[in-house]
Enzyme design. Sequence first.
Site, PDB file in Angstrom:
ATOM      1  N   TYR A 137      17.625   6.509   5.579  1.00  0.00           N
ATOM      2  CA  TYR A 137      17.433   6.771   3.774  1.00  0.00           C
ATOM      3  C   TYR A 137      17.574   5.471   3.232  1.00  0.00           C
ATOM      4  O   TYR A 137      17.893   4.467   4.013  1.00  0.00           O
ATOM      5  CB  TYR A 137      18.710   7.415   4.260  1.00  0.00           C
ATOM      6  CG  TYR A 137      19.726   7.260   4.477  1.00  0.00           C
ATOM      7  CD1 TYR A 137      20.577   6.532   3.654  1.00  0.00           C
ATOM      8  CD2 TYR A 137      20.654   7.969   5.106  1.00  0.00           C
ATOM      9  CE1 TYR A 137      21.438   6.166   3.928  1.00  0.00           C
ATOM     10  CE2 TYR A 137      21.614   7.653   5.811  1.00  0.00           C
ATOM     11  CZ  TYR A 137      22.396   6.525   5.351  1.00  0.00           C
ATOM     12  OH  TYR A 137      23.781   5.949   5.179  1.00  0.00           O
ATOM     13  N   THR A 188     -17.820  -9.272  21.428  1.00  0.00           N
ATOM     14  CA  THR A 188     -18.260  -7.411  22.056  1.00  0.00           C
ATOM     15  C   THR A 188     -18.990  -7.121  22.937  1.00  0.00           C
ATOM     16  O   THR A 188     -18.331  -6.434  24.407  1.00  0.00           O
ATOM     17  CB  THR A 188     -18.000  -6.809  20.993  1.00  0.00           C
ATOM     18  OG1 THR A 188     -16.853  -6.944  19.581  1.00  0.00           O
ATOM     19  CG2 THR A 188     -16.897  -4.766  21.430  1.00  0.00           C
ATOM     20  N   ILE A 211     -17.106 -11.042   6.455  1.00  0.00           N
ATOM     21  CA  ILE A 211     -17.950 -10.189   5.368  1.00  0.00           C
ATOM     22  C   ILE A 211     -18.554  -8.913   5.861  1.00  0.00           C
ATOM     23  O   ILE A 211     -18.782  -7.943   5.680  1.00  0.00           O
ATOM     24  CB  ILE A 211     -19.567 -11.091   5.039  1.00  0.00           C
ATOM     25  CG1 ILE A 211     -18.335 -12.299   4.829  1.00  0.00           C
ATOM     26  CG2 ILE A 211     -19.982 -10.823   3.820  1.00  0.00           C
ATOM     27  CD1 ILE A 211     -18.397 -12.222   3.147  1.00  0.00           C
ATOM     28  N   HIS A 238      28.218  -5.214  -0.546  1.00  0.00           N
ATOM     29  CA  HIS A 238      27.330  -4.798  -1.653  1.00  0.00           C
ATOM     30  C   HIS A 238      26.264  -5.587  -2.485  1.00  0.00           C
ATOM     31  O   HIS A 238      26.851  -6.061  -4.046  1.00  0.00           O
ATOM     32  CB  HIS A 238      28.727  -3.967  -2.514  1.00  0.00           C
ATOM     33  CG  HIS A 238      29.231  -2.534  -2.359  1.00  0.00           C
ATOM     34  ND1 HIS A 238      28.435  -1.786  -1.424  1.00  0.00           N
ATOM     35  CD2 HIS A 238      30.506  -3.035  -1.646  1.00  0.00           C
ATOM     36  CE1 HIS A 238      29.261  -0.610  -1.141  1.00  0.00           C
ATOM     37  NE2 HIS A 238      30.248  -1.639  -1.032  1.00  0.00           N
ATOM     38  N   LYS A 274     -16.123   5.784   3.556  1.00  0.00           N
ATOM     39  CA  LYS A 274     -16.323   5.638   1.687  1.00  0.00           C
ATOM     40  C   LYS A 274     -17.615   7.259   2.892  1.00  0.00           C
ATOM     41  O   LYS A 274     -17.123   8.907   1.790  1.00  0.00           O
ATOM     42  CB  LYS A 274     -17.589   5.555   1.753  1.00  0.00           C
ATOM     43  CG  LYS A 274     -18.438   6.424  -0.320  1.00  0.00           C
ATOM     44  CD  LYS A 274     -19.392   5.160  -0.655  1.00  0.00           C
ATOM     45  CE  LYS A 274     -19.624   6.066  -1.350  1.00  0.00           C
ATOM     46  NZ  LYS A 274     -20.551   5.566  -2.362  1.00  0.00           N
TER      47      LYS A 274
END
Length: 510
Positions: free
Chosen positions: A213, A34, A124, A273, A135
């Site tokens: 739905y 980066t 990690i 079905h 947090k």
Amino acid sequence: MKRALISVSDKTGVVDFAKELINLEFEILSTGGTKKILEENNLPVTAVDEVTGFPEILEGRVKTLHPFIHGGLLAKKNDPSHMAQLDKQGIKGIDVVCVNLYPFQKTIEKPGVTVEEAIENIDIGGPAMLRASAKNHESVVVIVDAADYGQVLNELRSNEDVSLETRRKLAAKVYRHTAAYDALIAEYMTNLVGEEQPERMTFTYELKQSLRYGENPHQKASFYEKPLGSKFSIAHAKQLHGKELSFNNIRDADAALQIVKEFDKPAAVAVKHMNPCGVGTGENAADAFSKAYEADPTSIFGGIIAFNREVDESAAKILKEIFLEIIIAPSFTEEALNILTAKKNIRLLTVSFDEKNTPEKVLTSIEGGLLVQDQDALGLADAELTFPTKRKPTEEEIAALKLAWKVVKHVKSNAIVVADEAMTLGVGAGQMNRVGAAKIAIEQAGERARGAVLASDAFFPMSDTVEEAAKAGITAIIQPGGSIRDEDSIKAADEHGIAMVFTGVRHFKH
């Protein structure tokens, strides 16, 4: 000056994001690839090891795990004692964290990947920074998804800060992201050591589609797909045409695909079905569908059709005359698409039949819990067939029994299928007793039951099903066997000259 720590594996949009933060007077901290890409774009970047005063070590395994980083992430900026401790230790706060993780999923997707390579791609430092920042989200804006760059920048430009509501949404996304990441690692390691019943089951799924739905309009629903899930599935189907899939469409389409997978020769499966209402085999897709339609021309109306062969012009001409919800196939010819896409609402899906069918765990939710089992992938090739009756089935009956057995496996229990060697003739599904299912299947078959065969998903607890079959003219039966009253059924079959096959394999489907 505010500070942003940026360290991403997915570089999408990161240069523009960093540039805008610099315009907003942020100092950028970064690492590895980066940092390199930002510098290549002439953006000022401070290396993390300049902040920590400690070089990256262990091939980059340790670089951000340092109090000068995590102190800046975890300090509560509205707590004077926290800020005094930072000042005493010479630690500067971090205001924005933009991190995404080593590509573990992409790594283990690669053919022939080694265990060592997979483990090296377990991040990690990234999860540690993300969890710490999430947090402490009231003090740190944490971003794990490039899709959120715009929202954060807009709020910073407008208000010189990011709202608590947005901070909490971003933090929640972080925990979903790290939980999913860990779930994939847990699954990989669990499979690696062959643990079949771990003390905890962790699954992760990714949103594929928001649904209008669920089973009914008053139920909310979504469609999620499994990372690294089977490619030979409706979850990986490509929709070529038609309305958005509904909850019931997806379940029925999956059921149809599971049945058509059972066949090697050209086959067509019609489902309503969750149960097959007609299954046909033939020389090609058109021939197979004609038989599936003939099996039950009433129930097929509004059904879902799955083929295991390309749908061509001749098949499309037949299909267009019937109201169908979905057609699934490996492919459609251009002529077939021209015919079928004239129907505005029909859904056309393709599924790659070239993909290997890898059985997955079947998850069934109950209130307050989850049932997990292996997929029912057992076929007749895995069964040890026995022939307990005096008369043995003919070659034609064996062919019909195989077809019926492939289908009855996918019918809701109690299940009975009547068939000949080319198609189903009657399907009795989901009955509370087996003779009731037999009566439904036989009634649907009508006169076609004479000379046909019958398959049962489980054993006969008494001879009444055999008696019903005999009255209809059924000549052969396939069933698991194993009842303490098997002799009653064998005796009844012998009295009527019916050949019976025991598979030793039950196929309950609830």
